[in-house]
Design a protein around this motif. Structure first.
Motif, mmCIF file in Angstrom:
data_model
loop_
_atom_site.group_PDB
_atom_site.id
_atom_site.type_symbol
_atom_site.label_atom_id
_atom_site.label_comp_id
_atom_site.label_asym_id
_atom_site.label_seq_id
_atom_site.Cartn_x
_atom_site.Cartn_y
_atom_site.Cartn_z
ATOM 1 N N SER A 1 -12.387 10.079 -9.333
ATOM 2 C CA SER A 1 -12.863 11.455 -9.238
ATOM 3 C C SER A 1 -11.815 12.311 -8.553
ATOM 4 O O SER A 1 -10.735 11.840 -8.179
ATOM 5 N N THR A 2 -12.152 13.581 -8.359
ATOM 6 C CA THR A 2 -11.237 14.493 -7.670
ATOM 7 C C THR A 2 -10.965 14.030 -6.255
ATOM 8 O O THR A 2 -9.861 14.211 -5.730
ATOM 9 N N ALA A 3 -11.978 13.442 -5.628
ATOM 10 C CA ALA A 3 -11.768 12.928 -4.270
ATOM 11 C C ALA A 3 -10.688 11.851 -4.245
ATOM 12 O O ALA A 3 -9.900 11.768 -3.292
ATOM 13 N N ASP A 4 -10.618 11.049 -5.283
ATOM 14 C CA ASP A 4 -9.565 10.027 -5.360
ATOM 15 C C ASP A 4 -8.197 10.664 -5.521
ATOM 16 O O ASP A 4 -7.202 10.176 -4.966
ATOM 17 N N ALA A 5 -8.110 11.771 -6.275
ATOM 18 C CA ALA A 5 -6.823 12.462 -6.422
ATOM 19 C C ALA A 5 -6.346 12.989 -5.079
ATOM 20 O O ALA A 5 -5.156 12.897 -4.741
ATOM 21 N N ILE A 6 -7.274 13.563 -4.303
ATOM 22 C CA ILE A 6 -6.906 14.063 -2.972
ATOM 23 C C ILE A 6 -6.480 12.911 -2.079
ATOM 24 O O ILE A 6 -5.499 13.009 -1.326
ATOM 25 N N ALA A 7 -7.201 11.789 -2.169
ATOM 26 C CA ALA A 7 -6.858 10.640 -1.332
ATOM 27 C C ALA A 7 -5.482 10.088 -1.701
ATOM 28 O O ALA A 7 -4.689 9.715 -0.825
ATOM 29 N N VAL A 8 -5.160 10.035 -3.004
ATOM 30 C CA VAL A 8 -3.840 9.564 -3.415
ATOM 31 C C VAL A 8 -2.756 10.494 -2.898
ATOM 32 O O VAL A 8 -1.694 10.050 -2.425
ATOM 33 N N PHE A 9 -3.013 11.810 -2.948
ATOM 34 C CA PHE A 9 -2.033 12.791 -2.465
ATOM 35 C C PHE A 9 -1.744 12.590 -0.980
ATOM 36 O O PHE A 9 -0.582 12.486 -0.555
ATOM 37 N N GLU A 10 -2.774 12.506 -0.178
ATOM 38 C CA GLU A 10 -2.577 12.365 1.269
ATOM 39 C C GLU A 10 -1.998 10.994 1.621
ATOM 40 O O GLU A 10 -1.150 10.881 2.514
ATOM 41 N N THR A 11 -2.438 9.955 0.930
ATOM 42 C CA THR A 11 -1.922 8.611 1.225
ATOM 43 C C THR A 11 -0.451 8.491 0.855
ATOM 44 O O THR A 11 0.315 7.809 1.544
ATOM 45 N N SER A 12 -0.033 9.154 -0.219
ATOM 46 C CA SER A 12 1.378 9.112 -0.598
ATOM 47 C C SER A 12 2.246 9.725 0.497
ATOM 48 O O SER A 12 3.290 9.168 0.873
ATOM 49 N N ILE A 13 1.819 10.855 1.038
ATOM 50 C CA ILE A 13 2.583 11.496 2.118
ATOM 51 C C ILE A 13 2.575 10.623 3.362
ATOM 52 O O ILE A 13 3.594 10.475 4.057
ATOM 53 N N LEU A 14 1.438 9.998 3.645
ATOM 54 C CA LEU A 14 1.334 9.139 4.828
ATOM 55 C C LEU A 14 2.258 7.925 4.700
ATOM 56 O O LEU A 14 2.984 7.576 5.649
ATOM 57 N N LEU A 15 2.261 7.280 3.530
ATOM 58 C CA LEU A 15 3.126 6.112 3.338
ATOM 59 C C LEU A 15 4.599 6.493 3.422
ATOM 60 O O LEU A 15 5.417 5.756 3.983
ATOM 61 N N ALA A 16 4.964 7.643 2.855
ATOM 62 C CA ALA A 16 6.357 8.069 2.919
ATOM 63 C C ALA A 16 6.783 8.314 4.363
ATOM 64 O O ALA A 16 7.895 7.938 4.760
ATOM 65 N N GLY A 17 5.910 8.915 5.171
ATOM 66 C CA GLY A 17 6.245 9.127 6.576
ATOM 67 C C GLY A 17 6.377 7.828 7.343
ATOM 68 O O GLY A 17 7.276 7.677 8.192
ATOM 69 N N MET A 18 5.493 6.867 7.057
ATOM 70 C CA MET A 18 5.591 5.570 7.736
ATOM 71 C C MET A 18 6.874 4.835 7.375
ATOM 72 O O MET A 18 7.396 4.044 8.172
ATOM 73 N N ARG A 19 7.392 5.092 6.199
ATOM 74 C CA ARG A 19 8.609 4.417 5.741
ATOM 75 C C ARG A 19 9.870 5.240 5.974
ATOM 76 O O ARG A 19 10.931 4.931 5.448
ATOM 77 N N GLY A 20 9.751 6.315 6.725
ATOM 78 C CA GLY A 20 10.922 7.112 7.091
ATOM 79 C C GLY A 20 11.439 7.977 5.975
ATOM 80 O O GLY A 20 12.639 8.252 5.902
#
Length: 929
Positions: free
Chosen positions: A417-436
């Motif tokens: 659903s749309t909620a999953d799209a938002i979750a993928v968006f935020e998780t992608s940014i979070l993972l990129a920050g954790m990996r520098g």
């Protein structure tokens, strides 16, 4: 002259001294890589280091070609593949250049066939160089790497210690992949270190983050220095005592020898050339490396006498990833990055005129080349001093990815659903920050999508990671154009043209052939059956219709998937000019293989009759079958031999006036061969009952033909008398054979079976006797009533502890070894047992019915009295024959005096039947039993 890299060298040596507890070789390694960069940049012939299928390398190559416009390009690629490059115009990338050899000279015969492939994608520096050179007047392209013949000459011997040092990770199917610019670390320790400290999962992700993205927009000098630096690092850390390292050094000597020879022959100024090679080779410091005239040459060994065939085959992103050991989806991501950078940097790539799969190239003259570059300056210090300059977060791009992956997931059964799209968006940014990382990469997006959408189940055929790969580019598959196909492949397309199908289409197409209404399609049908035999099962699949001896269909339907199996058709072209030629070679190869048997040769005979209609080839294969049968010392394939020779004999008898000479020789040789092996097969524990039954089936079913061709029946009789089996099933087979030869009457056979059932010590083994009798139905089919009788007695008399465990075994045995005999038993049982339930109460089994006793003349139907007339007088005068037949049938009686005929109209046959009804009664009883 001081080096511009001297300050960097001193800085690295100081860092090495500060790490006092580091490896002792660290100062040498750090100083050595700087020296390698300096040495490579001082070479008069410009060395352009690349990594295969790297968008950064392709972008740098594109910019450099437009800037320098070299007059000659030396490319690291097998030199004998050069004639294929012009054929790339007729293809849709990715495709692979291939060299193929099936008949070897100078290589081990067991290693055939040999194949070398070199994949080409648009997002590669090599393709940009090829396109520029082929479409720019006055530019020469020279391939300088070792030939395909030398590729296998330099392969280590698998039997030697050097041949087992490294795993064969460079194989792509049965083909050796030519790795152009491979920068993957050669040992696991370095790779593990880089992945751990880079916070990535695999090598492709590390390369994308730390090399591809920083170098995508770098200037030419920075790109060259960084790539040589990386190549030097891996070169100095790689083990030097391996056969692969030695092979790489020989390749470098080979390529520079070819370059110097070309420069000397053409008088080309090294400043006008460009040498494109892998970064690993760019950092070489061998004495034979360099374009200086006094550089020593490498002694190049001559090629072997092997004949190599060349062509183009379709490739794909997934095949390239498997060949180079890259992560799934990495080549697709690289292709997407290439297209994105072209738009961002406003670059127009080089593309061959007529290239399929892209926009039509506008004719545009190249600008004038820029002035010669100035002195070499240090670009490494600034590059290494700061963090990689990566693009910032592109929210619009990431948002589009998230929306598209949710849409694609819903189409594949996920409850996204749309909620999953938002979750993928935020998780992608979070993972990129954790990996520098300042910007989420496609790998961060993949991990986020798997975490937020897939959860714990995959409802369809594709998981979320595969959906991400499809979203980011998919597995692009190339295609070879018609003009670039070998003659055989073009012939196949031409001959299938009457079907009216688009054979290039990458989907399954249904072909309907009405052979009665359109006889011209018979040629297409014949070709499809040959392709069915030669190609993989899914390429050509019949839906309706078959190809067997004596059959002729008026309608057929096929599922054709030739678009996705184009490579298989192309590789057939390496074996011959036409499909018929390839099929004939395959049949000969199968029949003359060192491990071939008579059954294999008979299969080749049948296939030659089905597909080629060549009497000469069929006779040649048939004679080979005779030779193989005479040389066999086992009877393991006797059932297959029997089945195939029966089918062939039946076809010949129905279609030709006389049998071919090889068939006659096969029957006579097989008769003598199986008679010789019969006593041994009966006592050999490794020979099964089915094999012995097939031998007897051959001997008895071919007996009349063999005897007419000059065989001696005494040989079979002696062979049977020499058989002394111990296994119960084989004993039953022997009894059946003796009955067929007249050495054991049916009455004696019944007595022996009754004795077995009456012996408590033999009862547990009685099911094995029954299995032997079932197998005897093939050689002695007239025993079918007796087998039904025996099975009935077994079911009626065997105790449950013996019968119940035996029933499953009997069923599985009949299914696996005697499936074709079950209908015979079923039909015989239908004739023996009553057809209605009401008739069972009054039914008496024929083998339990009381036989009539002999009596005097006129005593009724059981009396045996001779007939009157000439027949009766002859029988009474010579009673021996009648007594022998009567004894064999189990109905012996006493002779009485003949009487006169009762009516004048009674003929001799009628009088014989009316006066002696016992014979007719006995025969009828025997038949009904």
């Amino acid at each position: 002259m001081s080096s511009p890299f001297h300050p960097l060298r001193q800085q690295l040596l100081g860092a090495a001294e500060a790490l006092g507890d580091g490896p002792a070789a660290l100062p040498e390694i750090l100083a050595g890589i700087v020296d390698d960069v300096d040495h490579a940049l001082r070479e008069p012939l410009e060395i352009f280091p690349v990594c295969h299928h790297s968008p950064a390398s392709a972008l740098a190559m594109l910019r450099r070609l437009r800037e320098k416009q070299p007059k000659v390009i030396y490319l690291e690629l097998c030199e004998d593949l050069q004639p294929l490059l012009t054929e790339l115009r007729n293809c849709r990338l990715p495709v692979a250049l291939q060299a193929f050899a099936s008949e070897l000279e100078g290589f081990p015969k067991e290693s055939a066939p040999l194949s070398v492939i070199a994949p080409i994608t648009e997002a590669s520096a090599e393709y940009q160089a090829i396109s520029y050179a082929l479409d720019t007047p006055g530019v020469e392209l020279v391939l300088v790497d070792r030939s395909t013949d030398h590729v296998f000459q330099w392969q280590p011997d698998p039997s030697s210690p050097a041949g087992t040092e490294e795993p064969e990770d460079d194989l792509h199917g049965d083909a050796v992949g030519v790795e152009i610019g491979d920068l993957r670390p050669r040992f696991a320790e370095l790779e593990e270190h880089l992945l751990h400290h880079g916070r990535v999962r695999h090598w492709s992700e590390w390369w994308d983050q730390y090399v591809e993205q920083p170098l995508a927009g770098a200037d030419h000098d920075t790109y060259r220095q960084v790539m040589v630096l990386v190549g030097s690092l891996f070169r100095r850390l790689a083990p030097h005592d391996t056969s692969r390292y030695a092979s790489d050094e020989d390749r470098e000597r080979y390529m520079w020898t070819r370059i110097r020879a070309h420069l000397a022959a053409t008088g080309t100024d090294p400043a006008d050339g460009l040498y494109v090679c892998g970064a690993f080779h760019a950092a070489s410091r061998l004495p034979e490396v360099g374009s200086a005239p006094g550089t020593p040459d490498f002694t190049i060994t001559p090629r072997t006498a092997t004949t190599w065939l060349y062509g183009l085959i379709p490739s794909s992103h997934s095949a390239i990833e498997a060949q180079f050991g890259l992560a799934p989806g990495s080549v697709s991501i690289a292709a997407t990055t290439w297209q994105k950078q072209l738009v961002k940097q406003r670059l127009t790539p080089f593309r061959l005129d007529g290239q399929k799969g892209g926009k039509k190239k506008a004719t545009k003259a190249l600008p004038l080349p820029s002035a010669a570059t100035g002195p070499v300056t240090d670009h490494l210090t600034g590059y290494l001093a700061g963090p990689p300059r990566l693009d910032g977060l592109d929210e619009e791009e990431l948002r589009g990815w998230c929306v598209d992956i949710v849409r694609l997931a819903r189409r594949n059964g996920y409850l996204a659903s749309t909620a999953d799209a938002i979750a993928v968006f935020e998780t992608s940014i979070l993972l990129a920050g954790m990996r520098g990382r300042a910007r989420p990469t496609p790998y961060d997006f993949q991990d986020a999508a798997v975490t937020c959408i897939e959860k714990d189940a995959v409802p369809g055929r594709r998981d979320v990671r595969r959906l991400c790969e499809i979203l980011l580019g998919g597995d692009r598959i190339g295609q070879v154009g018609y003009d670039a196909l070998p003659p055989l492949a073009r012939d196949v397309y031409d001959r299938l043209a009457p079907l009216g199908l688009n054979l290039d289409q990458r989907s399954i197409q249904r072909a309907l052939l009405d052979l009665a209404a359109d006889p011209e399609l018979a040629a297409c049908s014949r070709l499809l059956w040959m392709l069915r035999y030669l190609l993989p099962d899914q390429a050509v699949r019949p839906i309706m219709g078959s190809r067997r001896l004596g059959e002729k269909h008026i309608q057929e339907s096929w599922d054709l998937d030739l678009g996705r199996h184009q490579r298989a058709i192309i590789e057939l072209g390496y074996e011959g000019v036409t499909v018929e030629q390839v099929l004939e070679q395959r049949l000969r190869r199968d029949a003359w293989d060192p491990k071939a048997t008579a059954a294999v040769a008979l299969k080749a005979v049948e296939n030659s009759m089905l597909f080629l209609q060549s009497p000469r080839l069929t006779d040649e294969l048939g004679n080979r079958a005779v030779e193989l049968l005479s040389a066999e010392r086992t009877v393991d394939e006797a059932p297959v031999v029997l089945r195939r020779i029966r089918r062939l004999l039946g076809h010949y008898r129905a279609t030709t006036p006389v049998l071919p000479s090889w068939c006659e020789r096969f029957v006579t040789s097989g008769y003598a061969h199986y008679c010789t092996l019969l006593p041994t097969a009966f006592v050999d524990e490794d020979t099964g009952v089915r094999q012995v039954g097939a031998m007897l089936g051959f001997l008895f079913s071919m007996e009349s033909l063999a005897l007419s061709l000059g065989c001696d029946r005494t040989q079979l009789e002696i062979a049977v008398r020499q058989c002394h089996p111990e296994a119960p099933a084989k004993i039953a087979l022997l009894w059946a054979a003796r009955n067929q030869l007249g050495d054991l009457s049916l009455a004696d056979l019944r007595d022996r079976v009754d004795a077995l059932l009456a012996n408590p010590l033999v009862v547990p083994a009685f099911p094995q006797y029954v299995s032997g009798f079932v197998q005897a139905l093939d050689p002695v089919p007239r025993l079918a009533p007796f087998v039904v009788e025996t099975l009935s007695k077994a079911f009626g008399r065997l105790p449950d502890p013996v019968l119940l465990p035996w029933l499953p075994k009997l069923i599985t045995t009949l299914k696996s070894q005697a499936a074709e005999l079950v209908p015979v038993l079923t039909r015989e049982a239908g004739r023996t047992f009553p057809g209605t339930l009401a008739a069972i109460d009054s039914w008496t089994p024929p083998w339990l019915a009381r036989r009539p006793s002999p009596a005097g003349p006129g005593a009724g139907p059981g009396s045996l009295s001779p007939a009157t007339g000439p027949v009766g007088a002859f029988l009474a005068t010579h009673p021996a024959t009648t007594d022998a037949v009567s004894t064999l049938l189990g109905c012996a009686g006493q002779w009485t005096e003949p009487t006169a005929p009762t009516s004048p109209e009674s003929s001799a046959p009628a009088v014989l039947l009316t006066t002696y009804p016992a014979t007719a009664t006995a025969v009828a009883t025997l038949i009904s039993a």
